[in-house]
Design an enzyme around this catalytic site. Structure first.
Site, PDB file in Angstrom:
ATOM      1  NE  ARG B  51       7.057  62.829  59.600  1.00  0.00           N
ATOM      2  CZ  ARG B  51       6.299  62.089  59.195  1.00  0.00           C
ATOM      3  NH1 ARG B  51       5.003  62.511  58.570  1.00  0.00           N
ATOM      4  NH2 ARG B  51       6.272  60.868  59.132  1.00  0.00           N
ATOM      5  CG  ASP B  53       6.758  72.756  58.876  1.00  0.00           C
ATOM      6  OD1 ASP B  53       6.511  71.753  58.280  1.00  0.00           O
ATOM      7  OD2 ASP B  53       5.894  73.423  59.724  1.00  0.00           O
ATOM      8  CE1 TYR B 111      10.081  72.203  67.195  1.00  0.00           C
ATOM      9  CE2 TYR B 111       8.779  71.336  68.935  1.00  0.00           C
ATOM     10  CZ  TYR B 111       9.389  71.266  67.649  1.00  0.00           C
ATOM     11  OH  TYR B 111       9.151  70.486  66.913  1.00  0.00           O
ATOM     12  NE  ARG B 200       5.982  78.558  61.158  1.00  0.00           N
ATOM     13  CZ  ARG B 200       5.983  78.272  60.041  1.00  0.00           C
ATOM     14  NH1 ARG B 200       6.197  76.778  59.901  1.00  0.00           N
ATOM     15  NH2 ARG B 200       5.468  79.032  58.958  1.00  0.00           N
TER      16      ARG B 200
END
Lengths: 249, 249
Positions: B51, B53, B111, B200
């Protein structure tokens, strides 16, 4: 009065072009609004070296403008950069001689044109490269592009109805390569001046040659006959970058 | 019923995230709208592996969905790709076993996080890399990032108030390099799962270490104390990319 020369970069996506025009957002107008604020509310006129069209990007556009006093150029760059909208960046500012003119001083320019030949395209690059999802023969384009180098009358590659009289220009370098890091085709053109839509028309023609729908010798024919109808379509502005401007001396 | 697995890429700039939510544009909703059209008006539910952002991009998000019949997968890919909005691309579609689930089947993810450390930033990349215009010591970050590799309780790197009970995850690879072609810093993290905002928060902490405002040993302290307040700020979503997902078997 002190004259300043600046190198600016911008994302052309949300601009109608470099040049100020009524009812449309332009790079020139945004820079003039920022300079007015930095000049205690007094108007400042910005002159650009090249008039990029809607959607066309720049890494190395050159501008000049006058301010009433001598400023610290790094502070001026920082102020211009941070107070201009997010899609314009001010790379460098220097003091210039009073007779420097970004547009009229002799210079050569380098343009790049990016083509995303992937299927599907890279969505992150949809405003920054032209998507061409058809087969392309790189070697054919590399052969054909050489015919653009040299001094030619480029009438066949400019928009019909252009007001410029003399359409003779010199291209000193023209090449197309596959960028192994992005997978994109990169067309590079350097020369002493380019006519309205010339780069995009040259790319549109080269893509037709690469796709086998025009013969490899078509560039020579277009230059000879000076007929826009013999050239390919105008490639979209979103792939075009004003990369660098070199002034003589 | 036939189950399909697809790899999709999207530009997260104009999405509130992957997951459907009221009054906001999501990747899931756009794909479901397209699939409904391709399925004679019948609703189709899309399940995504991760999911992402708001503002977060994907090159290799994996989804699954069911259709009542067997389709030619390349035609299905083409239809989904061309009928979805311009900021979503469908890279590949294949038939999957009936029990395949994009989210619940065991998988690992990679990522990437891009940081534009230039002054000024590259305006073309303002939605595609996080601008950090302060000095960064790459070697310090390369040293610190190694402490993230392994199996740890990542409580200190997730948003407080997360509902997930078990915050132990394994990071198999973590590195940061300077991309010589773009001049950007590229952080890469691979692992068997990441908590909400974990990547992040790790990047925000590493940037503080690189900028000399946190000691190089801070990662170990955060993992030990499991205290979010000891970590750096959450880096902006616009630098984050869901790069690739690998399923076990």
């Amino acid at each position: 009065m002190t004259r300043y020369k600046a190198i600016i970069s911008y994302d052309g996506t949300l601009f109608s072009g470099f040049q100020r025009q009524p009812e449309a957002r332009s790079v020139q107008e945004e820079l003039e609004k920022t300079l007015k604020r930095l000049n205690r509310g007094q108007e400042v006129t910005v002159h650009g070296a090249g008039r990029t069209d809607a959607g066309v990007h720049a890494y190395g556009q050159v501008i000049h403008f006058d301010l009433p006093e001598v400023r610290d150029v790094e502070k001026l760059r920082f102020g211009l950069d941070t107070q201009s909208p997010d899609d314009i960046d001010v790379v460098a500012v220097e003091q210039a001689s009073d007779d420097f003119h970004a547009r009229y001083n002799k210079h050569s320019k380098t343009y790049e044109f990016l083509v995303d030949n992937g299927r599907p395209k890279n969505p992150m690059m949809r405003h920054y490269a032209t998507h061409y999802p058809y087969p392309l023969d790189l070697a054919l384009m590399q052969e054909a592009i050489q015919d653009l180098v040299g001094t030619h009358d480029f009438t066949g590659f400019t928009a019909s109805g252009t007001s410029v009289e003399d359409k003779v220009r010199t291209i000193t370098e023209a090449r197309v390569e596959l960028d192994p890091h992005t997978g994109f085709l990169v067309f590079t053109f350097s020369g002493n001046g380019f006519l309205y839509k010339q780069v995009r028309n040259m790319v549109g023609t080269l893509l037709k040659i690469g796709n086998g729908r025009m013969p490899v010798g078509q560039i020579k024919v277009i230059l000879d006959k000076m007929d826009r109808n013999l050239a390919g379509p105008t490639a979209a502005g979103n792939g075009l970058y004003l990369k660098e401007i070199y002034y003589d001396n």
